[in-house]
Design a protein around this motif. Sequence first.
Motif, PDB file in Angstrom:
ATOM      1  N   VAL A  44      -4.012   9.315 -12.668  1.00 42.61           N
ATOM      2  CA  VAL A  44      -4.744   8.543 -11.672  1.00 42.61           C
ATOM      3  C   VAL A  44      -3.752   7.647 -10.934  1.00 42.61           C
ATOM      4  CG1 VAL A  44      -6.570   6.849 -11.289  1.00 42.61           C
ATOM      5  CG2 VAL A  44      -6.824   8.601 -13.079  1.00 42.61           C
ATOM      6  N   ASN A  45      -3.770   7.688  -9.591  1.00 44.94           N
ATOM      7  CA  ASN A  45      -2.847   6.928  -8.747  1.00 44.94           C
ATOM      8  C   ASN A  45      -1.386   7.336  -8.996  1.00 44.94           C
ATOM      9  OD1 ASN A  45      -4.943   5.384  -7.550  1.00 44.94           O
ATOM     10  ND2 ASN A  45      -4.978   4.058  -9.375  1.00 44.94           N
ATOM     11  N   GLY A  46      -1.214   8.631  -9.210  1.00 46.63           N
ATOM     12  CA  GLY A  46       0.122   9.145  -9.405  1.00 46.63           C
ATOM     13  C   GLY A  46       0.113  10.663  -9.441  1.00 46.63           C
ATOM     14  N   THR A  54      -3.486   6.242 -16.269  1.00 46.24           N
ATOM     15  CA  THR A  54      -3.931   5.415 -15.144  1.00 46.24           C
ATOM     16  C   THR A  54      -2.817   4.439 -14.781  1.00 46.24           C
ATOM     17  OG1 THR A  54      -6.210   5.574 -15.929  1.00 46.24           O
ATOM     18  CG2 THR A  54      -5.724   3.838 -14.336  1.00 46.24           C
ATOM     19  N   MET A  55      -2.248   4.655 -13.606  1.00 45.18           N
ATOM     20  CA  MET A  55      -1.165   3.788 -13.157  1.00 45.18           C
ATOM     21  C   MET A  55      -1.695   2.398 -12.811  1.00 45.18           C
ATOM     22  SD  MET A  55       1.398   5.748 -13.463  1.00 45.18           S
ATOM     23  CE  MET A  55       1.936   7.466 -13.425  1.00 45.18           C
ATOM     24  N   THR A  56      -0.824   1.365 -12.843  1.00 45.87           N
ATOM     25  CA  THR A  56      -1.200  -0.006 -12.501  1.00 45.87           C
ATOM     26  C   THR A  56      -0.658  -0.360 -11.123  1.00 45.87           C
ATOM     27  OG1 THR A  56       0.777  -0.827 -13.616  1.00 45.87           O
ATOM     28  CG2 THR A  56      -1.253  -0.751 -14.895  1.00 45.87           C
ATOM     29  N   LEU A  57      -1.319  -1.324 -10.475  1.00 47.33           N
ATOM     30  CA  LEU A  57      -0.870  -1.781  -9.170  1.00 47.33           C
ATOM     31  C   LEU A  57       0.459  -2.489  -9.287  1.00 47.33           C
ATOM     32  CD1 LEU A  57      -4.202  -3.185  -7.721  1.00 47.33           C
ATOM     33  CD2 LEU A  57      -2.825  -1.356  -6.707  1.00 47.33           C
ATOM     34  N   ALA A  58       1.346  -2.212  -8.323  1.00 43.76           N
ATOM     35  CA  ALA A  58       2.634  -2.893  -8.317  1.00 43.76           C
ATOM     36  C   ALA A  58       2.482  -4.329  -7.840  1.00 43.76           C
ATOM     37  CB  ALA A  58       3.621  -2.153  -7.425  1.00 43.76           C
ATOM     38  N   LYS A  59       1.493  -4.618  -6.905  1.00 47.05           N
ATOM     39  CA  LYS A  59       1.193  -5.972  -6.428  1.00 47.05           C
ATOM     40  C   LYS A  59      -0.271  -5.990  -6.017  1.00 47.05           C
ATOM     41  CE  LYS A  59       2.877  -4.920  -1.766  1.00 47.05           C
ATOM     42  NZ  LYS A  59       3.806  -5.341  -0.693  1.00 47.05           N
ATOM     43  N   PRO A  60      -0.903  -7.153  -6.099  1.00 46.63           N
ATOM     44  CA  PRO A  60      -2.330  -7.192  -5.760  1.00 46.63           C
ATOM     45  C   PRO A  60      -2.572  -6.810  -4.309  1.00 46.63           C
ATOM     46  CG  PRO A  60      -1.664  -9.168  -6.933  1.00 46.63           C
ATOM     47  CD  PRO A  60      -0.409  -8.441  -6.567  1.00 46.63           C
ATOM     48  N   ILE A  61      -3.597  -6.084  -4.064  1.00 47.60           N
ATOM     49  CA  ILE A  61      -4.046  -5.783  -2.715  1.00 47.60           C
ATOM     50  C   ILE A  61      -5.380  -6.508  -2.544  1.00 47.60           C
ATOM     51  CG2 ILE A  61      -4.776  -3.984  -1.108  1.00 47.60           C
ATOM     52  CD1 ILE A  61      -2.925  -2.081  -2.588  1.00 47.60           C
TER      53      ILE A  61
END
Length: 299
Positions: free
Chosen positions: A200-202, A262-269
Amino acid sequence: DKTKDAADKTKKAPEIEGLTYESTMDLTYATEFDVYYYKDGYKVTFKYPDGSSNYINIGPSKKGSTSKLEINGYTWENASVSCNNGVTANIEDTKIAVNNVTKDSVCTVNLTMLPTVTMTASNGRVGAPVSKTLPHLGDSLTFTVTANSYYQTSGATVSCTNGSTISLSGNTVTVSNITKNDTCRVNMAPQTYNVTLSVVNGSGNTTKGIKYGSTGTFTVSAYSDYTTSGARVSCNGGASGSISGNTVTIRNVNKAQTCTVTMTLAKPIGEYWIANTDGYIREYTSSGTLVKTTNGSSL
């Protein structure tokens, strides 16, 4: 004369070479002669190591022969025969010949026991009996084996410690070319299960076979604005997973299943708006977590 009659009845029968005395006829009124019963020759009994036996009767020639018996589990190679009462014996091509038989005698046949094979299995079971003796020279032996859970006979390896030839087909093990006692072994192969990795997200979605008791690794990468650092790995079939850098490792696989990374966000959006009641600007992540609050009047 009763005394004479009793003496006649106990009179010893004459010995006749090649015949064995059995009894005397009761001649109440005949006094001029005696009648004796003899059996035809002497009995020679042959005893074998498995408990079986046969016999022959020997006549005046004092010699005779009998066919060799084939005894399961024994061979005539290097065999010998020993007899009592001075009887001599020789093993010939298909028979045993005896000579100098002058009374009932017993001959013991000494055979060589054929080899025994013992079967073992790792991560499996061997059907009884696990040890078998070769019935005849040149024969083969078969055993039945069953794999334990999570293992299979397909791909199993087989070996014998003393030079016998071993093969495996399905659940049947065949051992041939047996010349001495041997121990053979079947090492069951672990089953292989398909593990599908979903990212997920990758990227890195793929399916790979992983053997029971082994680990499998996958290579993944995160999309822009996401990172593998802190990514979560979960499996729906009981396996466990971890991620280090771009490598996902899956362990404890005992069935086919799907594992999700499940990948994590690199910075908040964030999403921005000004609250009507207090004039603050609030920054949220896409999942709704409040990250930052700023007083709108300072902007």
